[in-house]
Write an enzyme that holds these catalytic residues in place. Structure first.
Site, PDB file in Angstrom:
ATOM      1  N   GLU A 203     -35.291 -39.888 -25.885  1.00 43.31           N
ATOM      2  CA  GLU A 203     -36.429 -39.248 -25.125  1.00 43.31           C
ATOM      3  C   GLU A 203     -36.123 -37.903 -24.461  1.00 43.31           C
ATOM      4  O   GLU A 203     -37.005 -37.098 -24.412  1.00 43.31           O
ATOM      5  CB  GLU A 203     -37.114 -40.211 -24.196  1.00 43.31           C
ATOM      6  CG  GLU A 203     -37.820 -41.362 -25.131  1.00 43.31           C
ATOM      7  CD  GLU A 203     -36.904 -42.700 -25.497  1.00 43.31           C
ATOM      8  OE1 GLU A 203     -35.604 -42.484 -25.360  1.00 43.31           O
ATOM      9  OE2 GLU A 203     -37.347 -43.832 -25.685  1.00 43.31           O
TER      10      GLU A 203
ATOM     11  N   GLY B 289     -38.696 -45.932 -28.511  1.00 43.32           N
ATOM     12  CA  GLY B 289     -39.258 -47.144 -28.700  1.00 43.32           C
ATOM     13  C   GLY B 289     -39.082 -47.874 -29.505  1.00 43.32           C
ATOM     14  O   GLY B 289     -39.156 -49.246 -29.318  1.00 43.32           O
TER      15      GLY B 289
ATOM     16  N   ALA C 117     -41.697 -44.318 -30.448  1.00 44.16           N
ATOM     17  CA  ALA C 117     -42.975 -44.217 -30.274  1.00 44.16           C
ATOM     18  C   ALA C 117     -43.426 -42.970 -31.030  1.00 44.16           C
ATOM     19  O   ALA C 117     -42.757 -41.994 -31.171  1.00 44.16           O
ATOM     20  CB  ALA C 117     -43.336 -43.813 -28.934  1.00 44.16           C
TER      21      ALA C 117
ATOM     22  N   GLU D 219     -36.002 -49.955 -28.054  1.00 42.63           N
ATOM     23  CA  GLU D 219     -36.651 -50.559 -26.992  1.00 42.63           C
ATOM     24  C   GLU D 219     -37.410 -51.798 -27.649  1.00 42.63           C
ATOM     25  O   GLU D 219     -37.238 -53.104 -27.146  1.00 42.63           O
ATOM     26  CB  GLU D 219     -37.624 -49.771 -26.241  1.00 42.63           C
ATOM     27  CG  GLU D 219     -36.947 -48.614 -25.321  1.00 42.63           C
ATOM     28  CD  GLU D 219     -37.878 -47.658 -24.792  1.00 42.63           C
ATOM     29  OE1 GLU D 219     -38.874 -46.881 -25.657  1.00 42.63           O
ATOM     30  OE2 GLU D 219     -37.628 -47.400 -23.505  1.00 42.63           O
TER      31      GLU D 219
HETATM   32  N1  CO8 Z   1     -43.343 -40.261 -34.493  1.00 40.72           N
HETATM   33  C1  CO8 Z   1     -43.924 -39.632 -35.320  1.00 40.72           C
HETATM   34  N2  CO8 Z   1     -43.469 -39.341 -36.431  1.00 40.72           N
HETATM   35  C2  CO8 Z   1     -42.442 -39.501 -36.754  1.00 40.72           C
HETATM   36  C3  CO8 Z   1     -41.456 -39.903 -35.840  1.00 40.72           C
HETATM   37  C4  CO8 Z   1     -41.978 -40.427 -34.316  1.00 40.72           C
HETATM   38  N3  CO8 Z   1     -41.220 -40.959 -33.289  1.00 40.72           N
HETATM   39  N4  CO8 Z   1     -40.164 -40.226 -36.338  1.00 40.72           N
HETATM   40  C5  CO8 Z   1     -40.242 -39.480 -37.615  1.00 40.72           C
HETATM   41  N5  CO8 Z   1     -41.321 -39.226 -37.880  1.00 40.72           N
HETATM   42  C6  CO8 Z   1     -42.023 -38.715 -38.904  1.00 40.72           C
HETATM   43  C7  CO8 Z   1     -41.619 -37.409 -39.253  1.00 40.72           C
HETATM   44  O1  CO8 Z   1     -42.581 -36.426 -38.398  1.00 40.72           O
HETATM   45  C8  CO8 Z   1     -41.928 -37.174 -40.686  1.00 40.72           C
HETATM   46  O2  CO8 Z   1     -43.207 -36.760 -41.031  1.00 40.72           O
HETATM   47  P1  CO8 Z   1     -43.760 -35.740 -41.853  1.00 40.72           P
HETATM   48  O3  CO8 Z   1     -43.015 -35.615 -43.293  1.00 40.72           O
HETATM   49  O4  CO8 Z   1     -45.125 -35.883 -41.722  1.00 40.72           O
HETATM   50  O5  CO8 Z   1     -43.416 -34.499 -41.071  1.00 40.72           O
HETATM   51  C9  CO8 Z   1     -41.203 -38.452 -41.235  1.00 40.72           C
HETATM   52  O6  CO8 Z   1     -41.387 -39.144 -40.282  1.00 40.72           O
HETATM   53  C10 CO8 Z   1     -39.953 -38.344 -41.667  1.00 40.72           C
HETATM   54  O7  CO8 Z   1     -39.054 -37.989 -40.597  1.00 40.72           O
HETATM   55  P2  CO8 Z   1     -38.041 -36.614 -40.807  1.00 40.72           P
HETATM   56  O8  CO8 Z   1     -38.449 -35.740 -41.734  1.00 40.72           O
HETATM   57  O9  CO8 Z   1     -37.804 -36.131 -39.480  1.00 40.72           O
HETATM   58  O10 CO8 Z   1     -36.751 -37.239 -41.196  1.00 40.72           O
HETATM   59  P3  CO8 Z   1     -35.313 -37.223 -41.138  1.00 40.72           P
HETATM   60  O11 CO8 Z   1     -34.554 -37.995 -42.002  1.00 40.72           O
HETATM   61  O12 CO8 Z   1     -34.921 -35.795 -41.182  1.00 40.72           O
HETATM   62  O13 CO8 Z   1     -34.916 -37.453 -39.727  1.00 40.72           O
HETATM   63  C11 CO8 Z   1     -34.860 -39.018 -37.429  1.00 40.72           C
HETATM   64  C12 CO8 Z   1     -34.920 -38.914 -39.052  1.00 40.72           C
HETATM   65  C13 CO8 Z   1     -33.582 -38.315 -37.057  1.00 40.72           C
HETATM   66  C14 CO8 Z   1     -35.237 -40.448 -36.987  1.00 40.72           C
HETATM   67  C15 CO8 Z   1     -36.072 -37.854 -37.046  1.00 40.72           C
HETATM   68  O14 CO8 Z   1     -37.191 -38.284 -37.685  1.00 40.72           O
HETATM   69  C16 CO8 Z   1     -36.421 -37.975 -35.461  1.00 40.72           C
HETATM   70  O15 CO8 Z   1     -35.406 -37.478 -34.642  1.00 40.72           O
HETATM   71  N6  CO8 Z   1     -37.275 -38.582 -35.157  1.00 40.72           N
HETATM   72  C17 CO8 Z   1     -37.928 -38.802 -33.545  1.00 40.72           C
HETATM   73  C18 CO8 Z   1     -36.844 -39.648 -33.099  1.00 40.72           C
HETATM   74  C19 CO8 Z   1     -37.410 -39.653 -31.380  1.00 40.72           C
HETATM   75  O16 CO8 Z   1     -37.308 -38.907 -30.713  1.00 40.72           O
HETATM   76  N7  CO8 Z   1     -37.678 -40.905 -31.182  1.00 40.72           N
HETATM   77  C20 CO8 Z   1     -38.284 -41.073 -29.776  1.00 40.72           C
HETATM   78  C21 CO8 Z   1     -39.820 -41.032 -29.613  1.00 40.72           C
HETATM   79  S1  CO8 Z   1     -40.298 -40.970 -28.118  1.00 40.72           S
HETATM   80  C22 CO8 Z   1     -40.439 -42.678 -27.403  1.00 40.72           C
HETATM   81  O17 CO8 Z   1     -40.254 -43.428 -28.484  1.00 40.72           O
HETATM   82  C23 CO8 Z   1     -40.739 -42.882 -26.219  1.00 40.72           C
HETATM   83  C24 CO8 Z   1     -40.933 -44.440 -26.066  1.00 40.72           C
HETATM   84  C25 CO8 Z   1     -41.671 -44.880 -24.707  1.00 40.72           C
HETATM   85  C26 CO8 Z   1     -43.278 -44.332 -24.773  1.00 40.72           C
HETATM   86  C27 CO8 Z   1     -43.696 -45.307 -23.398  1.00 40.72           C
HETATM   87  C28 CO8 Z   1     -44.938 -44.508 -23.028  1.00 40.72           C
HETATM   88  C29 CO8 Z   1     -45.458 -45.035 -21.859  1.00 40.72           C
END
Ligand code: CO8
Length: 259
Positions: free
Chosen positions: A133, A110, A66, A113
């Protein structure tokens, strides 16, 4: 029809849907949910379309979760009052026709999911699944704690949710999370070919086979066996049952009527 966050293409009887926010690793925000709801509703309603494939743009991610940037400013009351992301059930899971998730990289939070909402997952050898998460101070909210546990069992689901570690494609296949792994370069072709096979089946039988397996996932054995028998009996009333069995006996290909 064009969408803001996804690309949609009809290839014969197969609808190909591509999450298209590569700059955010295809993170899922409210607009993605709106767009997917619209496209899955249209897919279900279009008799020319018989199977769908959902994948991510770019070679890095199916969806990295998400959208954290959308959620960061929201307070608990916002999540509750908006019933934030509750629409995945009616907008995506409720799709009656079959669809496959072709997971081409990160499927986290997400994203994992969403992939698990598909009827099955075909993964590239580079795919990585996870429910990280907890590292954000929260927990899965789109079904991860429930569907992952049913798919891979308590031990692995608990470990993944509590540590946030990722599971690679091989482990995911071994654990029953994905149907098959293919080399990354062949993923889309393979998923589309699989979708074509499904699209060539009698459509009511495809919908009912899907419903049956989902009942196994969601209810107890006695209820599931009864539902299976009743749904089987419904299929025996279709023209395609007569055609399928007659074609077998006459040693010729069946010509499906779709009813
Ligand atoms: N949301 C927003 N932006 C994201 C996300 C995300 N989940 N994942 C990556 N991005 C963005 C980064 O911010 C970055 O953007 P910018 O260049 O503008 O900073 C771009 O994508 C590239 O990402 P990275 O530079 O981080 O790329 P890496 O290769 O270094 O890392 C990873 C890749 C490991 C995938 C890393 O991006 C990461 O850890 N992402 C987050 C993963 C995460 O924590 N996901 C869970 C999110 S919470 C969720 O999904 C909850 C769902 C349920 C919601 C229900 C509500 C009721």
């Amino acid at each position: 029809m064009t969408y803001e966050t996804i690309l949609v293409e009809q290839r014969g009887a197969v609808t190909l849907i591509t999450l298209n926010r590569p700059q955010a690793l295809n993170a899922l925000n409210s607009q993605v949910l709106k767009d997917l709801t619209a496209v899955f509703t249209a897919y279900d309603a279009d008799p020319s379309q018989r199977c769908a494939v959902l994948t991510g743009s770019g070679d890095k991610a199916f969806a990295a979760g998400a959208d954290i940037k959308e959620m960061v400013e929201k307070e608990a009351a916002d999540f509750f009052l908006e019933d934030f992301f509750s629409g995945w059930q009616s907008g995506v899971v409720a799709t009656r026709k079959p669809w496959i998730a072709a997971v081409n990289g990160f499927a986290l939070g997400g994203g994992c999911e969403l992939a698990m909402m598909a009827d099955f997952i075909i993964a590239s050898d580079t795919a990585k699944f996870g429910q990280p998460e907890i590292k954000l101070g929260v927990a899965p909210g789109m079904g991860g704690s429930q569907r992952l546990t049913r798919a891979v069992g308590k031990a692995k689901a608990m470990e993944m949710c509590l540590t946030g570690r990722m599971m690679g494609a091989e482990e995911a296949e071994r654990s029953g999370l994905v149907a098959r792994i293919v080399p990354a370069a062949e993923l889309l072709d393979d998923a589309l070919k699989t979708a074509e096979t499904i699209a060539s089946m009698p459509p009511m039988a495809a919908m009912i086979n899907k419903e049956m397996v989902n009942v196994a996932f969601e209810t107890g054995l006695a209820q599931g066996l009864l539902t299976e028998r009743r749904l089987f009996q419904i299929l025996t009333a279709t023209q395609d049952k007569i055609e399928g069995m007659t074609a077998f006996v006459e040693k010729r290909p069946a010509q499906w009527k779709g009813r």
